[in-house]
Design a protein around this motif. Sequence first.
Motif, PDB file in Angstrom:
ATOM      1  N   ARG A 228       0.819  -1.327  -0.070  1.00  0.00           N
ATOM      2  CA  ARG A 228       0.079  -0.118  -0.049  1.00  0.00           C
ATOM      3  C   ARG A 228       1.035   1.283  -0.143  1.00  0.00           C
ATOM      4  O   ARG A 228       1.892   1.405   0.828  1.00  0.00           O
ATOM      5  CB  ARG A 228      -0.757   0.036   1.337  1.00  0.00           C
ATOM      6  CG  ARG A 228      -2.059  -1.134   1.198  1.00  0.00           C
ATOM      7  CD  ARG A 228      -2.890  -0.868   2.333  1.00  0.00           C
ATOM      8  NE  ARG A 228      -3.512   0.566   2.103  1.00  0.00           N
ATOM      9  CZ  ARG A 228      -4.169   1.255   2.907  1.00  0.00           C
ATOM     10  NH1 ARG A 228      -4.284   0.774   4.422  1.00  0.00           N
ATOM     11  NH2 ARG A 228      -4.651   2.429   2.846  1.00  0.00           N
TER      12      ARG A 228
ATOM     13  N   LEU B 173      -0.791   6.727  -8.259  1.00  0.00           N
ATOM     14  CA  LEU B 173      -1.273   5.541  -7.404  1.00  0.00           C
ATOM     15  C   LEU B 173      -0.945   4.268  -8.594  1.00  0.00           C
ATOM     16  O   LEU B 173      -1.731   3.559  -8.884  1.00  0.00           O
ATOM     17  CB  LEU B 173      -2.575   5.589  -6.966  1.00  0.00           C
ATOM     18  CG  LEU B 173      -2.596   6.466  -5.563  1.00  0.00           C
ATOM     19  CD1 LEU B 173      -3.927   6.685  -5.234  1.00  0.00           C
ATOM     20  CD2 LEU B 173      -1.846   6.041  -4.612  1.00  0.00           C
TER      21      LEU B 173
ATOM     22  N   TYR C  96      -4.073   4.600 -11.389  1.00  0.00           N
ATOM     23  CA  TYR C  96      -4.393   3.149 -10.756  1.00  0.00           C
ATOM     24  C   TYR C  96      -3.960   2.183 -11.859  1.00  0.00           C
ATOM     25  O   TYR C  96      -4.711   1.309 -12.169  1.00  0.00           O
ATOM     26  CB  TYR C  96      -5.803   3.197 -10.508  1.00  0.00           C
ATOM     27  CG  TYR C  96      -6.462   4.288  -9.714  1.00  0.00           C
ATOM     28  CD1 TYR C  96      -5.756   4.604  -8.471  1.00  0.00           C
ATOM     29  CD2 TYR C  96      -7.322   5.107 -10.208  1.00  0.00           C
ATOM     30  CE1 TYR C  96      -6.240   5.845  -7.728  1.00  0.00           C
ATOM     31  CE2 TYR C  96      -7.718   5.922  -9.559  1.00  0.00           C
ATOM     32  CZ  TYR C  96      -7.211   6.699  -8.166  1.00  0.00           C
ATOM     33  OH  TYR C  96      -7.644   7.817  -7.550  1.00  0.00           O
TER      34      TYR C  96
ATOM     35  N   ARG D 263     -13.894  11.241   1.767  1.00  0.00           N
ATOM     36  CA  ARG D 263     -13.311  10.268   1.848  1.00  0.00           C
ATOM     37  C   ARG D 263     -14.317   9.115   1.604  1.00  0.00           C
ATOM     38  O   ARG D 263     -15.337   8.858   2.263  1.00  0.00           O
ATOM     39  CB  ARG D 263     -12.668  10.038   3.293  1.00  0.00           C
ATOM     40  CG  ARG D 263     -11.604   9.100   3.712  1.00  0.00           C
ATOM     41  CD  ARG D 263     -10.100   9.790   2.827  1.00  0.00           C
ATOM     42  NE  ARG D 263      -9.364   8.576   2.756  1.00  0.00           N
ATOM     43  CZ  ARG D 263      -8.224   8.643   1.849  1.00  0.00           C
ATOM     44  NH1 ARG D 263      -7.948   9.720   1.246  1.00  0.00           N
ATOM     45  NH2 ARG D 263      -7.552   7.639   1.536  1.00  0.00           N
TER      46      ARG D 263
ATOM     47  N   CYS E 129     -14.349   1.315   1.364  1.00  0.00           N
ATOM     48  CA  CYS E 129     -14.521   0.533   0.343  1.00  0.00           C
ATOM     49  C   CYS E 129     -14.953  -0.740   1.313  1.00  0.00           C
ATOM     50  O   CYS E 129     -14.244  -0.988   2.212  1.00  0.00           O
ATOM     51  CB  CYS E 129     -13.259  -0.156  -0.489  1.00  0.00           C
ATOM     52  SG  CYS E 129     -12.967  -1.919  -1.079  1.00  0.00           S
TER      53      CYS E 129
ATOM     54  N   SER F 166     -10.050   3.073   2.751  1.00  0.00           N
ATOM     55  CA  SER F 166     -10.531   4.169   2.370  1.00  0.00           C
ATOM     56  C   SER F 166      -9.559   4.764   0.879  1.00  0.00           C
ATOM     57  O   SER F 166      -8.396   4.501   0.944  1.00  0.00           O
ATOM     58  CB  SER F 166     -10.734   5.272   3.465  1.00  0.00           C
ATOM     59  OG  SER F 166      -9.318   5.777   3.577  1.00  0.00           O
ATOM     60  N   TYR F 167     -10.357   5.374   0.292  1.00  0.00           N
ATOM     61  CA  TYR F 167      -9.973   6.071  -1.034  1.00  0.00           C
ATOM     62  C   TYR F 167     -10.453   7.532  -1.180  1.00  0.00           C
ATOM     63  O   TYR F 167     -11.667   7.588  -0.599  1.00  0.00           O
ATOM     64  CB  TYR F 167      -9.944   5.216  -2.127  1.00  0.00           C
ATOM     65  CG  TYR F 167     -11.480   4.705  -2.464  1.00  0.00           C
ATOM     66  CD1 TYR F 167     -12.240   3.880  -1.893  1.00  0.00           C
ATOM     67  CD2 TYR F 167     -11.746   5.291  -3.886  1.00  0.00           C
ATOM     68  CE1 TYR F 167     -13.393   3.564  -2.400  1.00  0.00           C
ATOM     69  CE2 TYR F 167     -13.111   5.236  -4.220  1.00  0.00           C
ATOM     70  CZ  TYR F 167     -13.936   4.015  -3.639  1.00  0.00           C
ATOM     71  OH  TYR F 167     -14.944   3.695  -4.003  1.00  0.00           O
ATOM     72  N   ASN F 168     -10.107   8.083  -2.095  1.00  0.00           N
ATOM     73  CA  ASN F 168     -10.813   9.460  -2.611  1.00  0.00           C
ATOM     74  C   ASN F 168     -10.833   9.458  -4.181  1.00  0.00           C
ATOM     75  O   ASN F 168     -10.264   8.579  -4.822  1.00  0.00           O
ATOM     76  CB  ASN F 168     -10.011  10.497  -2.044  1.00  0.00           C
ATOM     77  CG  ASN F 168      -8.861  10.735  -2.518  1.00  0.00           C
ATOM     78  OD1 ASN F 168      -7.783   9.845  -2.601  1.00  0.00           O
ATOM     79  ND2 ASN F 168      -8.402  12.140  -2.669  1.00  0.00           N
TER      80      ASN F 168
ATOM     81  N   HIS G  85     -11.948   0.133  -3.713  1.00  0.00           N
ATOM     82  CA  HIS G  85     -10.638   0.630  -3.495  1.00  0.00           C
ATOM     83  C   HIS G  85      -9.666   0.309  -4.782  1.00  0.00           C
ATOM     84  O   HIS G  85      -9.983  -0.880  -5.375  1.00  0.00           O
ATOM     85  CB  HIS G  85      -9.710  -0.114  -2.203  1.00  0.00           C
ATOM     86  CG  HIS G  85      -8.669   0.685  -1.794  1.00  0.00           C
ATOM     87  ND1 HIS G  85      -7.425   0.020  -2.460  1.00  0.00           N
ATOM     88  CD2 HIS G  85      -8.101   1.634  -1.249  1.00  0.00           C
ATOM     89  CE1 HIS G  85      -6.345   0.705  -1.805  1.00  0.00           C
ATOM     90  NE2 HIS G  85      -6.683   1.791  -1.231  1.00  0.00           N
TER      91      HIS G  85
END
Length: 560
Positions: free
Chosen positions: A60, A149, A161, A475, A478, A484-486, A506
């Motif tokens: 992570r 990310l 992502y 925020r 998941c 948590s994610y944004n 997420h």
Amino acid sequence: MEPQTKPHSASSVQACEKCNQNFVIEVDDFPFYEKMDLPLPTMCPYCRFKYLLAFWVFGRFRITKSALSGKTIITVIPESAPFPIYDRTEFVSDAWDPLTYRKDYDASRSFIEQLVELQSAVPHPHQIGIKNTNSDWADDTWESKDTYLSRSIAGNDSVSYGYRLLNCKNSIDLTFCWELERSYDCLYCFKSYNLKYSFNSRDCIDSFFLYDCRNCQNCFMSWNLRNQKYCILNKQYSKEDYFEKIKEYNLASHSSIEALKKEFWQHIKQDAVHRQNYNLQAVNSTGNFLNNDKNCYQNYFVEDSENCRYCFRGRGKECIDTLSIFDSEKCAISALDQKGYGNICNLYTNFCRYSAYLDNCEECEYCFGCVGMRKNKYCILNKQYTKEEYEKLVEKIKSDMKKNGEWGKFFPLSSAYAGYNFSLAQMLLPMIKDEALKFGAKWEEIIEPQYENIINANNLPDTINEVNDEIIKQRILCPETKLSYNITKEELAFYREHNIPLPQRHFDWRTLDRFKPFSLMVTLQKGNCYYCKKEIEHYYSKDLDFEKIACLECYQREVV
Ligand SMILES: [Zn+2]
Ligand SMILES: [Zn+2]
């Protein structure tokens, strides 16, 4: 006397020390281990893959400080890692000297134990990529711009992502894709533009839900198509009818996308024809996802390689039991030993030769059991020796290791930088916590900070049209991972422009979930061709539930 050139005429069957299943050491395996003076494996090929994959961090992202300068860094190495983490540029600078960590070899103790102690003390770089712009939230990222990310990517511009991407642009949620632009949620797609929710397709434009399609434009929910336009469910429409029909699908809605994904997979399972393997130009080779390989055995995702056995990812020559080699030759039992020659049991090394048991070393030659070294020669446990001293001591250590059964055993699983659940192993050969612990791997407990006013992702608006700008301050939790994610501003703009609903999971879960089919395509299966019924070797696990698995000849005939 038996001639020495033919020492093994039969394969040998053994029980795997991890899973207890019988596995075969093939006749052609023996010379590899003998040449490298290694003992025969005690684990089956899959447990060997699991073991090495556990060392490839898929951690992570977290913010921390470089232990050298205090500079803020973003790393995927978890807090639980015992060693100090340095900013990569500081790690490769002269600001510190790995030789100051030197240890004398203590013959009364296990060498690997001493190596692990050294590994725990010597600093490691926070990530390995270079030449990036505005890409701090990245790992193993190279020559990329405005990435977020993402991991294991090179030459990308404005991707978020992503995992394992090459030369992709303005895209989100891509996994294992080359040269995609303005695309979303694709796995194993290449050279395409505005492609969404697709798998294993090439040269496609403005299309959705494609499986095994080539050179298609404006196609929707289709499979095995070649050079087509305006197809829905593999049926030809006129241009006008196609666009009318597409309007009936509510692509801005999360629930309808989920339903379409289910439908897509039903077609993949029941209607699509599957080539017995994904190999291209694999001469006298077995394994899956091979490209331009010769005389390779049980390799996966390996290209331009020759005489490699049980290799996972990469390209090389005469290697055995490796994970992610890159232009390496005559290397064995190693993870991420890149551009190596004649190495054994290396981890995260680059341009090293004739070395063994190195962790995070670069351009070293004749080094044994060293960590964090650069451009060194004749070192053992980060201590400098003369050539003669080195050779003598290595002989002694090797013989001690052979006596206690350590020689040829890789770093212990407890020394992996992260837990099994935060490694590539979890992506490709997943295990639940108890299985991983039984395997001997570590497991990382997820500690998520408590946020006020967090919203559950299941309560996000169903369509992108209902989302207001405030969402980027929110925020989101998941429900699957409890992480948590944004949503970033750029991401929201992308979803609006492309009419894509907000993701309700997420980003790591999305990548792992997208990758799942591949974890079911890396074990050899015996079956029959759906068409001609002849016996074939294929790589589709029963869990995929694919009906039409075809031999190469029948696939060529069916899919034109
Ligand atoms: Zn096993
Ligand atoms: Zn057939």
